[in-house]
Scaffold this motif. Structure first.
Motif, PDB file in Angstrom:
ATOM      1  N   SER A  94      -9.375  -7.793   2.589  1.00  0.00           N
ATOM      2  CA  SER A  94      -9.378  -6.334   2.538  1.00  0.00           C
ATOM      3  C   SER A  94     -10.796  -5.798   2.460  1.00  0.00           C
ATOM      4  O   SER A  94     -11.141  -4.799   3.107  1.00  0.00           O
TER       5      SER A  94
ATOM      6  N   GLY B  97       4.362   5.041  -0.977  1.00  0.00           N
ATOM      7  CA  GLY B  97       3.869   4.168   0.089  1.00  0.00           C
ATOM      8  C   GLY B  97       2.968   4.918   1.043  1.00  0.00           C
ATOM      9  O   GLY B  97       2.658   6.095   0.852  1.00  0.00           O
TER      10      GLY B  97
ATOM     11  N   ARG C 259      -1.631  -6.710   6.539  1.00  0.00           N
ATOM     12  CA  ARG C 259      -0.430  -5.944   6.878  1.00  0.00           C
ATOM     13  C   ARG C 259       0.830  -6.667   6.426  1.00  0.00           C
ATOM     14  O   ARG C 259       1.778  -6.047   5.938  1.00  0.00           O
TER      15      ARG C 259
ATOM     16  N   ARG D 162       5.178  -6.099   0.085  1.00  0.00           N
ATOM     17  CA  ARG D 162       5.214  -5.207  -1.074  1.00  0.00           C
ATOM     18  C   ARG D 162       6.106  -4.004  -0.826  1.00  0.00           C
ATOM     19  O   ARG D 162       6.879  -3.593  -1.690  1.00  0.00           O
TER      20      ARG D 162
ATOM     21  N   SER E   3       7.212  -2.521   8.412  1.00  0.00           N
ATOM     22  CA  SER E   3       7.351  -2.146   7.008  1.00  0.00           C
ATOM     23  C   SER E   3       8.501  -1.145   6.897  1.00  0.00           C
ATOM     24  O   SER E   3       8.866  -0.483   7.873  1.00  0.00           O
TER      25      SER E   3
ATOM     26  N   GLU F  24       1.238  -6.080   2.795  1.00  0.00           N
ATOM     27  CA  GLU F  24       1.681  -4.706   2.568  1.00  0.00           C
ATOM     28  C   GLU F  24       3.155  -4.549   2.907  1.00  0.00           C
ATOM     29  O   GLU F  24       3.900  -3.839   2.218  1.00  0.00           O
TER      30      GLU F  24
END
Length: 295
Positions: free
Chosen positions: A7, A91, A73, A79, A278, A76
């Motif tokens: 990151s 989010g 990604r 999560r 996602s 993410e």
């Protein structure tokens, strides 16, 4: 190697340097530099050339960008998948969009999405061409993308859902040429001064095609900043050929909007990477599918 290091690496890439990345991440510059150095030791190679305060990607650094984005990604997504049991109460969703389509249909799509999922932040990233949008989605810089293209839609690198079409229109000042008209033929643009976008955009490709057809106009201004279009028109600098997504906003500013005949349109599509999305991206995709298509 860990996700935090990746990151930090991507933050340096996206922000153009260590100081800006540290500010964006709310961490100290030494901490960020140490994390990137640790990542370089793990990989056994430098990721950046440090030139004064500048950080220039090495070949190894460029090779890491796409897998790093995919790794971040994926985490993410994992999560967010856990958070999805809480009905997307929070989010973030990154969408890459071309300027005109960021006016519409993106405004309508975000409004519909926000009504259903008010806790999710939609971050819109600028992409000036359809290729820019596809690249952003493919590399993970944006999970979804909104683009307009002439003819065939996006290639097999991404999944696409056609939202409709947007025809080209002419924006003129209230006391400018073609007063009292509702439409103008493309050949009547001969001799006019036009405000155009940069090469690679649909708007620029259309006006260039008019010149190829023998319509002899002059270029008054070329701009990457679409927010400058209406002020330039109202100031009398020239006339602007845009997509009809600008129609309502242009009229509210006092400009006159004329249809250009014969009608020529761009196909507007929402695109995503292939694979699992996602929960926020999947919800936005379904929201887009439920909104009636234009045209």
């Amino acid at each position: 190697m860990d996700i935090r290091q990746l990151s930090y690496f991507l933050a340096v890439v996206d922000r153009g340097g260590f100081n800006r990345a540290a500010s964006a991440l709310y961490v100290s510059q030494p901490s960020l530099s140490q994390a990137v150095r640790s990542l370089e030791r793990d990989l056994g190679t430098d990721l950046f050339h440090r030139i004064g305060r500048r950080a220039v990607l090495t070949e190894a650094g460029r090779a890491l960008i796409e897998p790093a984005r995919e790794a971040v990604r994926s985490l993410e997504t994992a999560r967010a998948s856990v958070a999805s049991v809480h009905e997307l109460r929070e989010g973030r969703l990154d969408i890459a969009a071309m300027p005109s389509q960021a006016v519409e249909p993106l405004t309508t799509l975000i409004r519909s999405f926000a009504e259903r999922y008010p806790g999710v932040t939609v971050a819109v990233k600028a992409a000036f061409t359809a290729r820019d949008v596809v690249d952003a989605v493919r590399t993970g810089a944006g999970e979804l993308g909104l683009l307009a293209s002439a003819g065939a839609g996006p290639d097999q690198e991404v999944r696409a859902h056609v939202l409709g079409e947007q025809r080209f229109v002419l924006v003129v000042p209230p006391e400018g040429p073609f007063a009292g008209r509702r439409a103008v033929r493309c050949e009547e643009l001969a001799g006019q001064r036009l405000i155009v976008g940069q090469p690679g955009t649909g708007m620029r490709a259309y006006v260039d095609s008019l010149r190829d057809q023998g319509v002899d106009f002059s270029v008054a201004a070329e701009t990457e900043h679409r927010v400058a279009l209406l002020p330039l028109v109202l100031a009398g600098v020239g006339l602007a050929v845009v997509t009809e997504s600008w129609r309502e906003i242009a009229r509210r500013t006092g400009a006159v909007v004329l249809d250009i005949e014969p009608a020529t349109a761009l196909c507007v599509s929402l695109v995503s990477r292939r694979g699992v999305l996602s929960p926020a991206a999947a919800a936005f995709w379904e929201t887009a599918r439920s909104v009636p298509a234009d045209g």
